[in-house]
Every structure is written in structure tokens, then in C-alpha cells.
Design a protein around this motif. Structure first.
Motif, PDB file in Angstrom:
ATOM      1  N   GLY A 146       0.757  -4.093  -9.122  1.00 56.83           N
ATOM      2  CA  GLY A 146      -0.525  -3.637  -9.662  1.00 56.83           C
ATOM      3  C   GLY A 146      -1.322  -4.768 -10.274  1.00 56.83           C
ATOM      4  N   GLU A 147      -0.632  -5.657 -10.998  1.00 53.06           N
ATOM      5  CA  GLU A 147      -1.303  -6.817 -11.596  1.00 53.06           C
ATOM      6  C   GLU A 147      -1.828  -7.771 -10.526  1.00 53.06           C
ATOM      7  OE1 GLU A 147      -2.193  -7.729 -14.585  1.00 53.06           O
ATOM      8  OE2 GLU A 147      -1.090  -6.422 -15.926  1.00 53.06           O
ATOM      9  N   GLU A 207      -8.742  -0.279 -10.317  1.00 48.33           N
ATOM     10  CA  GLU A 207      -7.471  -0.027 -11.014  1.00 48.33           C
ATOM     11  C   GLU A 207      -7.030   1.423 -10.872  1.00 48.33           C
ATOM     12  OE1 GLU A 207     -10.576   0.137 -14.396  1.00 48.33           O
ATOM     13  OE2 GLU A 207     -10.298  -0.959 -12.552  1.00 48.33           O
ATOM     14  N   TYR A 208      -7.973   2.335 -10.686  1.00 42.91           N
ATOM     15  CA  TYR A 208      -7.627   3.744 -10.511  1.00 42.91           C
ATOM     16  C   TYR A 208      -7.105   4.011  -9.092  1.00 42.91           C
ATOM     17  CZ  TYR A 208      -9.748   4.359 -15.037  1.00 42.91           C
ATOM     18  OH  TYR A 208     -10.023   4.258 -16.371  1.00 42.91           O
ATOM     19  N   ILE A 209      -7.593   3.274  -8.128  1.00 47.63           N
ATOM     20  CA  ILE A 209      -7.065   3.375  -6.764  1.00 47.63           C
ATOM     21  C   ILE A 209      -5.617   2.889  -6.744  1.00 47.63           C
ATOM     22  CG2 ILE A 209      -7.265   2.487  -4.396  1.00 47.63           C
ATOM     23  CD1 ILE A 209     -10.345   2.346  -4.956  1.00 47.63           C
ATOM     24  N   VAL A 255      -2.253   5.215  -5.803  1.00 44.87           N
ATOM     25  CA  VAL A 255      -1.281   4.846  -4.762  1.00 44.87           C
ATOM     26  C   VAL A 255       0.103   4.679  -5.384  1.00 44.87           C
ATOM     27  CG1 VAL A 255      -0.625   3.042  -3.113  1.00 44.87           C
ATOM     28  CG2 VAL A 255      -2.991   3.838  -3.225  1.00 44.87           C
ATOM     29  N   THR A 256       0.158   4.036  -6.529  1.00 45.60           N
ATOM     30  CA  THR A 256       1.434   3.834  -7.226  1.00 45.60           C
ATOM     31  C   THR A 256       2.052   5.166  -7.620  1.00 45.60           C
ATOM     32  OG1 THR A 256       0.626   1.734  -8.076  1.00 45.60           O
ATOM     33  CG2 THR A 256       2.529   2.672  -9.179  1.00 45.60           C
ATOM     34  N   MET A 257       1.238   6.078  -8.118  1.00 48.58           N
ATOM     35  CA  MET A 257       1.742   7.391  -8.530  1.00 48.58           C
ATOM     36  C   MET A 257       2.288   8.178  -7.338  1.00 48.58           C
ATOM     37  SD  MET A 257      -1.164   8.339 -11.357  1.00 48.58           S
ATOM     38  CE  MET A 257      -0.620  10.014 -11.628  1.00 48.58           C
ATOM     39  N   LEU A 258       1.630   8.091  -6.204  1.00 47.61           N
ATOM     40  CA  LEU A 258       2.112   8.778  -5.004  1.00 47.61           C
ATOM     41  C   LEU A 258       3.465   8.209  -4.554  1.00 47.61           C
ATOM     42  CD1 LEU A 258       1.518  10.935  -2.901  1.00 47.61           C
ATOM     43  CD2 LEU A 258       0.285   9.212  -1.593  1.00 47.61           C
ATOM     44  N   CYS A 259       3.574   6.886  -4.528  1.00 52.41           N
ATOM     45  CA  CYS A 259       4.861   6.241  -4.181  1.00 52.41           C
ATOM     46  C   CYS A 259       5.949   6.633  -5.174  1.00 52.41           C
ATOM     47  CB  CYS A 259       4.709   4.725  -4.164  1.00 52.41           C
ATOM     48  SG  CYS A 259       3.690   4.117  -2.825  1.00 52.41           S
ATOM     49  N   ASN A 260       5.578   6.696  -6.438  1.00 51.41           N
ATOM     50  CA  ASN A 260       6.517   7.070  -7.491  1.00 51.41           C
ATOM     51  C   ASN A 260       7.025   8.490  -7.268  1.00 51.41           C
ATOM     52  OD1 ASN A 260       7.959   7.420  -9.872  1.00 51.41           O
ATOM     53  ND2 ASN A 260       6.190   7.297 -11.190  1.00 51.41           N
ATOM     54  N   MET A 261       6.114   9.419  -6.990  1.00 53.90           N
ATOM     55  CA  MET A 261       6.513  10.814  -6.832  1.00 53.90           C
ATOM     56  C   MET A 261       7.507  10.983  -5.677  1.00 53.90           C
ATOM     57  SD  MET A 261       4.295  14.260  -6.101  1.00 53.90           S
ATOM     58  CE  MET A 261       3.893  13.786  -4.426  1.00 53.90           C
ATOM     59  N   VAL A 262       7.205  10.409  -4.547  1.00 61.92           N
ATOM     60  CA  VAL A 262       8.078  10.566  -3.376  1.00 61.92           C
ATOM     61  C   VAL A 262       9.437   9.915  -3.612  1.00 61.92           C
ATOM     62  CG1 VAL A 262       8.359   9.953  -0.938  1.00 61.92           C
ATOM     63  CG2 VAL A 262       6.158  10.806  -1.763  1.00 61.92           C
ATOM     64  N   SER A 263       9.428   8.675  -4.083  1.00 64.44           N
ATOM     65  CA  SER A 263      10.704   7.967  -4.276  1.00 64.44           C
ATOM     66  C   SER A 263      11.528   8.579  -5.408  1.00 64.44           C
ATOM     67  CB  SER A 263      10.474   6.467  -4.501  1.00 64.44           C
ATOM     68  OG  SER A 263       9.657   6.245  -5.615  1.00 64.44           O
TER      69      SER A 263
END
Length: 161
Positions: free
Chosen positions: A110-111, A123-125, A129-137
Motif C-alpha cells: 500500500g505504501e 488511497e481508497y482504491i 483492493v486490499t480489503m477484498l484480498c483480505n476477506m478472501v484469504s
């Protein structure tokens, strides 16, 4: 004894519950990230932590928001999605292990990526994307590692059987 063999319907229902609770954790994460990102004062610090936290484009606010969402998500999913009566500290340590890998990777990426996005709300995009990857994994990790042998062992699951 745990009923760990789920029907196709039960697996789908479990994934839907996880997604809905993750969405509620996502709301917590987005709101807390937005409050920090938009309302934190511009403070100039002398030590490295203060400098990083208050001058960060993404990482520090992401970490605070992520921790708040993790606590919520762990609590509701253990009780309602996986219906687990497993030892809470052990389950929490397993989830902590997941985030010991996920958090540094997602924060560093992200940084790296955030400053390269030319749009005003980049930063919201990255956060989405990070939140979606987090949820699935996290779903896969919780389903097949954390609660693999303890699904449907809490009181509400036993009442349903």
C-alpha cells in the motif's frame, strides 16, 4: 463432537455469512481509516514513530483501521459463522499469525502503490483492493486452518443439531 462436514448449502451459507460480517468489519475499517486520513492534524514529530504516523500517506492509518476491523471480524465470525467453541486465545493466536504475514505485506504494498496512483482518492482504491484480498484469504485461512476441527461446537450450533 464437531460437525465439520458441511453440505454444499452449508458451505455457501458460511461463505455468505463471512462476507456479510466482513462487510460490517469493512465499514468499521473504512470509517476509521477515513476519520484518521481526513481529520488527523498535521503534526510534525521528532521521533520516527510520530513522524511515520502523522506524516504517512497510508500505512499508519491503515494499520489502526485494520486492527479495529480484525477485532470485530474475529469476534462475530467465531461465534456466528464458524460457531466455534474453540479456545479463544489459541484461535486468536492463529489469526494473529495470519496477520503477521498479511499486514506487513499489505502495508508495504500500500505504501508503494498509493503514491503512484494519480487520482485524488487513490488511497481508497488501494484500501478497497486490499480489503477484498483480505476477506478472501482470511475466510480460507479461518475455514481450513483456524476452525477446521472446531466448527459447529458452540452452544448455538449444538442447539440446532
Amino acid at each position: 463432537m464437531a460437525n465439520n462436514t458441511l453440505s454444499k448449502k452449508d458451505n455457501i451459507l458460511q461463505a455468505v455469512k463471512f462476507a456479510l460480517f466482513s462487510a460490517s468489519a469493512g465499514i468499521i475499517q473504512v470509517v476509521s481509516f477515513t476519520l484518521l486520513n481526513e481529520l488527523m492534524p498535521d503534526i510534525q514529530g521528532n521521533n520516527a514513530f510520530t513522524k511515520w504516523f502523522f506524516e504517512s500517506e497510508y500505512g499508519a492509518y491503515y494499520l489502526v483501521a485494520l486492527i479495529l476491523s480484525i477485532l470485530w471480524n474475529f469476534t462475530v465470525n467465531r461465534k456466528f459463522t464458524f460457531k466455534s467453541a474453540t479456545n479463544i486465545p489459541i484461535a486468536m493466536l492463529k489469526v494473529f499469525g495470519f496477520y503477521c504475514v498479511f499486514t506487513p505485506v499489505s502495508t508495504i504494498l500500500g505504501e508503494i502503490v498509493t503514491p503512484k496512483i494519480p487520482w485524488e482518492f487513490g488511497e481508497y482504491i488501494v484500501l478497497g483492493v486490499t480489503m477484498l484480498c483480505n476477506m478472501v484469504s482470511e475466510f480460507l485461512y479461518c475455514r481450513f486452518v483456524v476452525y477446521r476441527n472446531s466448527m459447529n461446537t458452540n452452544t448455538s450450533a449444538k442447539k440446532g443439531n
